[in-house]
Design a protein around this motif. Structure first.
Motif, PDB file in Angstrom:
ATOM      1  N   ARG A 197      42.105  35.761  44.510  1.00  0.00           N
ATOM      2  CA  ARG A 197      41.134  34.668  44.402  1.00  0.00           C
ATOM      3  C   ARG A 197      41.035  33.937  45.727  1.00  0.00           C
ATOM      4  NH1 ARG A 197      42.473  32.041  38.570  1.00  0.00           N
ATOM      5  NH2 ARG A 197      41.943  33.877  37.363  1.00  0.00           N
ATOM      6  N   SER A 198      39.796  33.594  46.038  1.00  0.00           N
ATOM      7  CA  SER A 198      39.602  32.856  47.286  1.00  0.00           C
ATOM      8  C   SER A 198      39.818  31.371  47.013  1.00  0.00           C
ATOM      9  CB  SER A 198      38.196  33.082  47.832  1.00  0.00           C
ATOM     10  OG  SER A 198      37.249  32.563  46.937  1.00  0.00           O
ATOM     11  N   LYS A 199      40.301  30.709  47.981  1.00  0.00           N
ATOM     12  CA  LYS A 199      40.538  29.272  47.847  1.00  0.00           C
ATOM     13  C   LYS A 199      39.230  28.526  48.126  1.00  0.00           C
ATOM     14  CE  LYS A 199      45.341  29.261  49.105  1.00  0.00           C
ATOM     15  NZ  LYS A 199      46.340  28.761  50.036  1.00  0.00           N
ATOM     16  N   LYS A 200      38.874  27.619  47.219  1.00  0.00           N
ATOM     17  CA  LYS A 200      37.661  26.828  47.413  1.00  0.00           C
ATOM     18  C   LYS A 200      38.044  25.529  48.099  1.00  0.00           C
ATOM     19  CE  LYS A 200      35.192  28.530  43.402  1.00  0.00           C
ATOM     20  NZ  LYS A 200      34.557  28.183  42.153  1.00  0.00           N
ATOM     21  N   SER A 201      37.310  25.244  49.124  1.00  0.00           N
ATOM     22  CA  SER A 201      37.574  23.979  49.809  1.00  0.00           C
ATOM     23  C   SER A 201      36.589  22.937  49.274  1.00  0.00           C
ATOM     24  CB  SER A 201      37.402  24.140  51.324  1.00  0.00           C
ATOM     25  OG  SER A 201      36.076  24.519  51.611  1.00  0.00           O
ATOM     26  N   ASN A 202      37.065  21.718  49.099  1.00  0.00           N
ATOM     27  CA  ASN A 202      36.202  20.638  48.605  1.00  0.00           C
ATOM     28  C   ASN A 202      35.241  20.208  49.704  1.00  0.00           C
ATOM     29  OD1 ASN A 202      37.426  20.629  46.136  1.00  0.00           O
ATOM     30  ND2 ASN A 202      38.883  18.994  46.671  1.00  0.00           N
TER      31      ASN A 202
END
Length: 187
Positions: free
Chosen positions: A17-22
């Motif tokens: 899973r890719s990390k989502k940045s806010n």
């Protein structure tokens, strides 16, 4: 968007899973702009100015040497203000009215008291022009008597009528004779 992992057989054996940045938006500039606009509009707009009518008020101290002046009844008109926007008017004095000076009901507006005031201003000006010894400033004198049941709005309305019809002299008086009280209290 999601990424597909096309590797075959890894150690973990699962999806990566890719990390989502806010996403953060800096609103400091927008707040500054809003305050600048508010300040600009506050300084450039003009606030509504209150409308006022000049009133000549009597002095506080009565001079005992003053002698009351007698006024010709043909120059006077009395307006009684009652409750429920009721107006009664008459020429001269109620005790000894001049001909056609009996108390009459009226309403506010151009077809009511204003019509009578215009007519009376003209007739008194003509009367004063023919009367020997009259001064150029002589004209109609209106005595306004608001009752305790009349409203502030009634007084403002009648003062507006005085300004519209160019009545030269008028006074607001609060003392009623017994006959005037009966007249204004009658339904």
């Amino acid at each position: 968007m999601a990424e597909l992992n096309t590797e075959s057989g890894g150690d973990k054996g699962g999806k990566v899973r890719s990390k989502k940045s806010n996403a953060k938006v800096d609103l400091t500039a927008m707040v500054d702009l809003a305050f600048l606009l508010i300040t600009f509009f506050m300084l450039t707009t003009s606030l509504s100015k209150p409308q006022a009518m000049n009133l000549g008020l009597p002095d506080k101290a009565d001079d005992p040497t003053d002698v009351p002046q007698k006024v010709d009844q043909k120059r006077t008109m009395t307006i009684l203000l009652g409750d429920d926007n009721k107006i009664k008017w008459f020429h001269g004095l109620l005790e000894s009215p001049e001909p056609n000076g009996k108390p009459t009901d009226a309403t506010y507006g151009k077809n009511g008291i204003r019509k009578e005031l215009v007519k009376r201003v003209k007739s008194v000006a003509e009367y004063c022009a023919t009367k020997p010894g009259s001064k150029p400033g002589d004209g109609l004198i209106v005595i306004i008597k608001p009752s305790k049941k009349s409203t502030y709005r009634n007084i403002v309305d009648i003062l507006d009528e005085m300004a519209i019809t160019d009545v030269p002299t008028y006074a607001i008086v609060n003392d009623f004779t017994p006959e005037e009280k009966k007249l204004i209290d009658v339904k």
